[in-house]
Design a protein around this motif. Structure first.
Motif, PDB file in Angstrom:
ATOM      1  N   ALA A 573       0.705  -1.308  -0.104  1.00 53.94           N
ATOM      2  CA  ALA A 573      -0.081   0.047  -0.104  1.00 53.94           C
ATOM      3  C   ALA A 573       0.809   1.378  -0.087  1.00 53.94           C
ATOM      4  O   ALA A 573       0.691   2.192  -0.729  1.00 53.94           O
ATOM      5  N   ALA A 574       1.912   1.143   0.928  1.00 50.60           N
ATOM      6  CA  ALA A 574       2.605   2.271   0.913  1.00 50.60           C
ATOM      7  C   ALA A 574       3.496   2.623  -0.389  1.00 50.60           C
ATOM      8  O   ALA A 574       3.611   3.642  -1.091  1.00 50.60           O
ATOM      9  N   LEU A 575       3.957   1.479  -1.111  1.00 50.49           N
ATOM     10  CA  LEU A 575       4.587   1.462  -2.366  1.00 50.49           C
ATOM     11  C   LEU A 575       3.739   1.876  -3.532  1.00 50.49           C
ATOM     12  O   LEU A 575       4.112   2.878  -4.321  1.00 50.49           O
ATOM     13  N   HIS A 576       2.271   1.698  -3.444  1.00 46.72           N
ATOM     14  CA  HIS A 576       1.546   2.081  -4.350  1.00 46.72           C
ATOM     15  C   HIS A 576       1.204   3.738  -4.294  1.00 46.72           C
ATOM     16  O   HIS A 576       1.155   4.620  -5.018  1.00 46.72           O
ATOM     17  N   GLU A 577       1.023   3.907  -3.081  1.00 51.47           N
ATOM     18  CA  GLU A 577       1.135   5.554  -2.654  1.00 51.47           C
ATOM     19  C   GLU A 577       2.054   6.326  -3.001  1.00 51.47           C
ATOM     20  O   GLU A 577       2.036   7.483  -3.735  1.00 51.47           O
ATOM     21  N   ASN A 578       3.385   5.854  -2.903  1.00 48.67           N
ATOM     22  CA  ASN A 578       4.619   6.377  -3.592  1.00 48.67           C
ATOM     23  C   ASN A 578       4.537   6.469  -4.910  1.00 48.67           C
ATOM     24  O   ASN A 578       5.083   7.690  -5.390  1.00 48.67           O
ATOM     25  N   CYS A 579       3.928   5.588  -5.456  1.00 44.84           N
ATOM     26  CA  CYS A 579       4.355   5.536  -7.080  1.00 44.84           C
ATOM     27  C   CYS A 579       2.997   6.663  -7.599  1.00 44.84           C
ATOM     28  O   CYS A 579       3.563   7.287  -8.276  1.00 44.84           O
ATOM     29  N   HIS A 581       2.360   9.379  -5.864  1.00 46.60           N
ATOM     30  CA  HIS A 581       2.858  10.659  -5.547  1.00 46.60           C
ATOM     31  C   HIS A 581       4.086  10.994  -6.643  1.00 46.60           C
ATOM     32  O   HIS A 581       4.071  12.216  -7.032  1.00 46.60           O
ATOM     33  N   LEU A 582       4.812   9.850  -7.101  1.00 43.44           N
ATOM     34  CA  LEU A 582       5.892  10.207  -8.198  1.00 43.44           C
ATOM     35  C   LEU A 582       5.220  10.489  -9.401  1.00 43.44           C
ATOM     36  O   LEU A 582       5.884  11.414 -10.012  1.00 43.44           O
ATOM     37  N   ILE A 583       4.167   9.800  -9.952  1.00 41.42           N
ATOM     38  CA  ILE A 583       3.580  10.301 -11.080  1.00 41.42           C
ATOM     39  C   ILE A 583       3.072  11.775 -10.947  1.00 41.42           C
ATOM     40  O   ILE A 583       3.098  12.557 -12.023  1.00 41.42           O
ATOM     41  N   LYS A 584       2.489  11.956  -9.981  1.00 37.41           N
ATOM     42  CA  LYS A 584       1.864  13.383  -9.861  1.00 37.41           C
ATOM     43  C   LYS A 584       2.996  14.400  -9.851  1.00 37.41           C
ATOM     44  O   LYS A 584       3.117  15.501 -10.429  1.00 37.41           O
ATOM     45  N   THR A 585       4.099  13.887  -9.213  1.00 34.87           N
ATOM     46  CA  THR A 585       5.256  14.880  -9.152  1.00 34.87           C
ATOM     47  C   THR A 585       5.795  15.058 -10.851  1.00 34.87           C
ATOM     48  O   THR A 585       6.258  16.022 -10.984  1.00 34.87           O
TER      49      THR A 585
END
Length: 640
Positions: A573-579, A581-585
């Motif tokens: 779940a944390a990895l999906h959330e970070n991904c 966030h990276l895409i939005k960035t």
């Protein structure tokens, strides 16, 4: 833009603008050069404009000159925003637009280059055009002021001899030409057609002199055109409003004109009768005055022997005439008495004339009443005679029937026998008529069918002819329009210079078109790459979402039983959330990069506008304006 700048600089040099060879683009133009070249272009377009080619030293004068330049360019037809700041604090793009507009407005014969060799035909055409233009600019001299065609003309003026023969006045005569021959729907009588074909002479033989033919034809055509236009205007204005056909409208107009002519003739006749009566009265008064004067002169003068004999011979006749006119021979009267008598006689004659006129009017009204009563009596007589004839015919029928009544039975038998014989004759005649009628009806039907077929064919041919005429008119209008366009293009082509090296312009235009094509191809490639990358991003994002959902379901089933699986689920779940966030960035980074590019473009445009240089220049001009104002104030104080 470099190619455009080269073309503009080449055009400016062709009109003798002082531009150095080192200058290759509009970016290198300073304020003085911009003003001088624009003033040269404006003067070349319009010679009447008087502007200095250099900027004045004073700032106020510079501002006025910039405003006048802007007004002149706007008067020529420039639609953009202009002001003194456009020239004093110049911008490269605005100056390029102004120069492009002025170069397009330059006369086509302005650029004169000798890069291409001139042929003999071009030189001949130039010589002919120069002679024609010189003759067009010279004043016209009438033929009767020329001595054997010798005139004083040219630049410099010299004696020249020109042909002045075969000149005659414009004299037209009436011509007779066939009418209605071209109209297929109009039937021309045979006599008129025979007259047109056999007796009517040609137009060239209807004039006494041969050179009167052309003026006569021109005058007749112009009169027909004017009459047709006047009829169309009258029909459109008053004819359509009357709701009558053209024939009825023409007949009504003819009757109106005839009635007007008869009224005018009647009024003229009445006026002439009144004038004749007054002339008769005037002649009568002159006779009376002459007789009285002769009588006075005879009484005063003794006269010669011949006069006495004449008096003895004609005295009795004069006395009789005076006795008939006035009743007795007039005695010596003064001029006032004679004048009073004349006025009394005129008044009495006028009264008699008025009584006669009233009597005439009364007789006229009585005559009209009598005519009306006579017409009424004629109508009653005709009706009475008609009724009398009917009654006489009824009387004869009744008399015959009464004569037959004494021997009624024999007469009835005879009548019955006559009726039977007449019935048999009718039946026989009916049978014979049927024998003749059947073939006649068949023949009539055949002829009617043939006639209907011919009428249908004629109607079809008539419709085809109308369609062909409409198409001919359309083709004629199209041909006329194309001829006018051809003449316009031919005149524009003749005004264009033939000695301009167009190959250089063509080569530059082709290079510009090639560069635009290359840029378009590169833009298309970038768009294709962008679409492919967007597709890959969309597919990967969908694949990630599907993978996460499947993985989430698998791990969530085992997370209830094992603690390690729970930790793995949390990490997932944390990895999906970070991904995410990276895409939005990454998306925000792309947006920021686009904004950076837009800002860089704006910075580049602002750098082209020379904001800092113009600001420094404005401050310098402001300081100079302050100095000029202070010097002017000091001078005013000194003078006061």
């Amino acid at each position: 833009m470099e190619e455009v700048d080269h073309i503009i600089i080449h055009s400016l040099k062709s009109i003798d603008c002082d531009i150095d060879d080192d200058i290759v683009c509009l970016k290198q133009f300073n304020t003085e050069l911009i003003v001088s070249t624009i003033v040269s272009c404006i003067k070349f377009i319009n010679n009447e404009i008087d502007l200095p080619n250099t900027l004045p030293p004073g700032m106020s004068a510079r501002f006025r000159m910039g405003a006048s330049l802007a007004n002149c360019i706007q008067d020529i037809g420039y639609r953009g925003d202009l002001g003194y700041q456009t020239f004093l604090y110049s911008n490269e793009s605005e100056i390029r637009k102004i120069f492009m507009f002025l170069v397009e407005k330059l006369p086509k014969d302005s650029s004169q280059t000798a890069e291409e060799p001139l042929g003999s035909s071009v030189l001949l055409q130039r010589a002919i055009s120069a002679v024609i233009s010189r003759q067009m600019q010279s004043p016209w001299t009438p033929p009767y002021l020329k001595n054997k065609g010798v005139t004083w003309r040219g630049k410099p003026p010299t004696w020249q001899r020109e042909g002045a023969c075969n000149m005659h006045n414009f004299h037209g005569v009436h011509l007779t030409s066939p009418e209605g021959v071209a109209d297929l729907n109009k039937k021309i009588p045979k006599e008129l057609r025979a007259y047109y074909n056999q007796s009517l002479p040609f137009v060239t033989k209807q004039t006494l002199r041969h050179f009167d033919t052309a003026p006569s034809v021109i005058e007749q055509n112009s009169s027909e055109v004017v009459a047709h236009q006047e009829w169309e205007t009258e029909w459109n204005q008053s004819g359509l409003a009357s709701r009558l056909s053209q024939q009825e409208f023409r007949a009504k107009k003819k009757q109106k004109i005839q009635r007007m002519i008869s009224d005018r003739l009647r009024q003229d006749a009445q006026r002439r009768e009144g004038a004749r009566e007054t002339d008769m009265l005037r002649d009568l008064q002159q006779v009376i005055s002459s007789i009285s004067n002769r009588a006075k002169s005879g009484a005063k003068t003794k006269g010669s022997r011949f006069a006495h004999t004449e008096k003895l011979m004609f005295g009795k006749d004069e006395e009789k005439t005076m006795a008939q006119i006035g009743g007795e021979v007039p005695t010596k009267d003064t001029e006032e008495e004679q004048k009073q008598k004349r006025e009394e006689e005129i008044e009495s004659l006028r009264g008699e004339l008025g009584e006669l006129a009233s009597r005439l009017e009364q007789l006229d009204t009585e005559n009209r009443k009598f005519a009306a009563s006579h017409q009424q009596m004629q109508d009653t007589i005709s009706t009475e005679t008609r009724t009398m004839d009917d009654k006489e015919q009824a009387y004869r029928v009744k008399k015959r029937t009464l004569d037959l009544l004494p021997d009624a039975e024999n007469n009835i038998a005879k009548l019955q026998e006559l009726v039977d014989n007449s019935g048999k004759k009718l039946i026989l005649l009916a049978s014979k008529w049927e024998q003749h009628r059947a073939p006649l009806i068949d023949q009539y039907r055949e002829l009617r069918d043939l006639n209907s077929k011919k009428e249908s064919e004629a109607q079809k041919k008539l419709e085809e002819i109308k369609a062909f005429r409409a198409r001919m008119k359309e083709f004629a209008d199209d041909t006329r329009h194309k001829e006018e366009l051809h003449k316009q293009l031919q005149s524009e082509y003749e005004r264009m210079t033939k000695d301009v090296n167009r190959s250089a312009y063509t080569r530059k235009i082709m290079e510009i078109v090639g560069n635009i094509k290359k840029q378009k191809q590169e833009i298309d490639k970038v768009l294709v790459d962008t679409r492919e990358i967007q597709k890959e991003i969309n597919s990967l994002s969908g694949k990630i979402d599907r993978t996460f959902i499947v993985t989430d379901e698998l791990i969530f089933k085992d997370a209830k039983k094992d603690e390690a699986v729970k930790k793995a689920y949390r990490f997932l779940a944390a990895l999906h959330e970070n991904c995410d966030h990276l895409i939005k960035t990454v998306e925000e980074t792309g947006v920021i990069m686009r904004e950076i590019r837009d800002l860089e473009d704006q910075i580049e445009n602002e750098s082209k506008n020379k904001v800092l240089a113009n600001l420094e220049k404005i401050t310098e001009d402001f300081q100079q304006m302050k100095k000029e104002n202070s010097t002017m104030i000091a001078r005013i104080k000194q003078q006061s």
